[in-house]
Design a protein around this motif. Structure first.
Motif, mmCIF file in Angstrom:
data_model
loop_
_atom_site.group_PDB
_atom_site.id
_atom_site.type_symbol
_atom_site.label_atom_id
_atom_site.label_comp_id
_atom_site.label_asym_id
_atom_site.label_seq_id
_atom_site.Cartn_x
_atom_site.Cartn_y
_atom_site.Cartn_z
ATOM 1 N N LYS A 1 -14.327 -2.036 -16.210
ATOM 2 C CA LYS A 1 -13.224 -2.788 -15.735
ATOM 3 C C LYS A 1 -13.573 -3.059 -14.061
ATOM 4 O O LYS A 1 -13.297 -4.031 -13.456
ATOM 5 N N LYS A 2 -14.032 -1.894 -13.402
ATOM 6 C CA LYS A 2 -14.037 -1.806 -11.971
ATOM 7 C C LYS A 2 -15.444 -2.300 -11.408
ATOM 8 O O LYS A 2 -15.638 -2.752 -10.435
ATOM 9 N N GLY A 3 -16.679 -1.844 -12.150
ATOM 10 C CA GLY A 3 -17.743 -2.193 -11.515
ATOM 11 C C GLY A 3 -18.753 -1.113 -11.260
ATOM 12 O O GLY A 3 -18.766 0.101 -12.083
ATOM 13 N N TYR A 4 -19.268 -1.106 -10.074
ATOM 14 C CA TYR A 4 -20.151 -0.011 -9.903
ATOM 15 C C TYR A 4 -19.673 0.909 -8.363
ATOM 16 O O TYR A 4 -19.217 -0.141 -7.443
ATOM 17 N N CYS A 5 -19.891 2.036 -8.385
ATOM 18 C CA CYS A 5 -19.303 2.835 -7.058
ATOM 19 C C CYS A 5 -20.536 3.696 -6.765
ATOM 20 O O CYS A 5 -20.826 4.771 -7.661
ATOM 21 N N ASN B 1 -16.306 3.188 -3.086
ATOM 22 C CA ASN B 1 -15.585 2.105 -3.272
ATOM 23 C C ASN B 1 -16.184 1.229 -4.602
ATOM 24 O O ASN B 1 -17.505 1.041 -4.593
ATOM 25 N N PHE B 2 -15.464 0.692 -5.700
ATOM 26 C CA PHE B 2 -16.160 -0.006 -6.563
ATOM 27 C C PHE B 2 -16.368 -1.441 -6.154
ATOM 28 O O PHE B 2 -15.298 -1.990 -5.462
ATOM 29 N N VAL B 3 -17.547 -1.827 -6.542
ATOM 30 C CA VAL B 3 -17.936 -3.226 -6.410
ATOM 31 C C VAL B 3 -18.256 -3.861 -7.615
ATOM 32 O O VAL B 3 -19.001 -3.381 -8.585
#
Length: 329
Positions: free
Chosen positions: A52-56, A15-17
């Motif tokens: 837009k989402k960050g890091y996964c 999941n993205f953080v």
């Protein structure tokens, strides 16, 4: 801080953080977050980044990272202090040094490679880099010195249970300290103690487990009797997952099954997994060789052997080796 970033990613695998969340929770700049992400990627972690989402975190490499071992370990003693080496002479030697200097119970020494790995009776243990689990655990058991073999019995059952759980492989135990699969040696256990007649100051339990070795990784003279999880299952394994499972199973046995009814139950499990019980075996010692039928094990870890003349002999592990009548098992 690198470890803190990794822990946040591990808590949200797949999941993205957002970088903003990481920045806020850790009190660092977004630029610093990106620096640590790049560092982790350079160490083999597959991390997807999105503006837009960050890091996964998508994929975890097979490396000996303390953060990976501790994350989700859920033990109260074993693994609370961990020392990791890229290369070392012997994890048992290092663990004994630490124990003599007061290291806490449950300290674990792990190496990616051993250059002087040892087994029982002074034998060498092949420990190539990145291919196996070479680790030692410091214990301070409340046992009498004559009960030390119980620690090896506990560890053997723990390793067997851990491999069944996380590698889906059934193994047997060859007295006194080998884990075997398909009639070949998969793992060895070496228990060494510092004790006085009435008290154990410490015990160091060394575990050498062949995980991702290919047949070519073994010296020619032992290829017929050695194996690995990769050879048996046809795939590679993450060593950290197996390390965590072993430590969890060891702690369970250590805290609950070294005395009383707990040990009686443990000994039954050890016997159930034995590959020599009710079979004829060769005992090889300094005084020569002799044959007999393995009838059982004593609470002191001894082997009860029925000799050909009908007499029952109690064999202590000491300086003896056990072989099958016609081979390793």
């Amino acid at each position: 801080m690198r470890d803190a970033v990794l822990n946040m990613l591990l808590d949200n695998v797949g999941n993205f953080v957002s970088g903003e969340d990481i920045s806020r929770k850790l009190g660092i700049t977004r630029a610093a977050v990106w620096k640590y992400i790049r560092l982790l990627q350079g160490q083999g972690y597959v991390i997807e980044s999105s503006t837009k989402k960050g890091y996964c975190l998508r994929q975890i490499p097979d490396i000996l990272d303390k953060v990976l071992i501790v994350h989700g370990l859920n033990t109260s003693i074993l693994g609370k202090n961990i020392e990791i080496h890229s290369s070392i002479d012997s994890t048992n030697a290092r663990a004994k040094e630490l124990a003599l200097n007061g290291a806490c119970e449950g300290t674990v020494v792990i190496a990616d490679e051993q250059v002087q790995g040892r087994g029982r009776l002074g034998r060498s243990w092949v420990s190539p880099p990145g291919k196996g689990i070479w680790m030692s655990v410091i214990l301070r058991p409340r046992l009498s010195p004559q009960d030390v073999p119980r620690i090896t019995i506990m560890t053997a059952v723990a390793v067997a249970e851990a491999l069944k759980r996380c590698a889906q492989v059934e193994v047997g135990i060859k007295w006194p300290n080998d884990i075997v699969c398909s009639g070949k040696k998969l793992c060895g256990i070496l228990t060494e103690v510092h004790a006085e007649p009435e008290v154990i100051h410490y015990a160091v339990v060394g575990i050498g487990l062949n995980v991702n070795l290919s047949i070519e990784d073994f010296p020619e003279d032992i290829r017929s009797m050695a194996t690995s999880l990769r050879i048996e299952r046809g795939k590679e394994f993450h060593r950290v997952d197996i390390i965590k499972a072993i430590l969890q199973e060891m702690e369970k046995g250590y805290l609950q099954k070294l005395d009383g009814d707990g040990f009686a139950e443990l000994l039954k499990e050890y016997e159930r997994r034995s590959v020599i019980l009710k079979r004829r075996v060769r005992v090889i010692g300094v005084g020569g060789e002799f044959l007999g039928c393995a009838e059982g094990f004593g609470e002191d870890g001894s082997l009860m052997l029925r000799l050909d003349d009908g007499s029952l002999q109690r064999i202590l592990a000491g300086d003896v080796s056990i072989r099958g009548e016609n081979g390793y098992v």
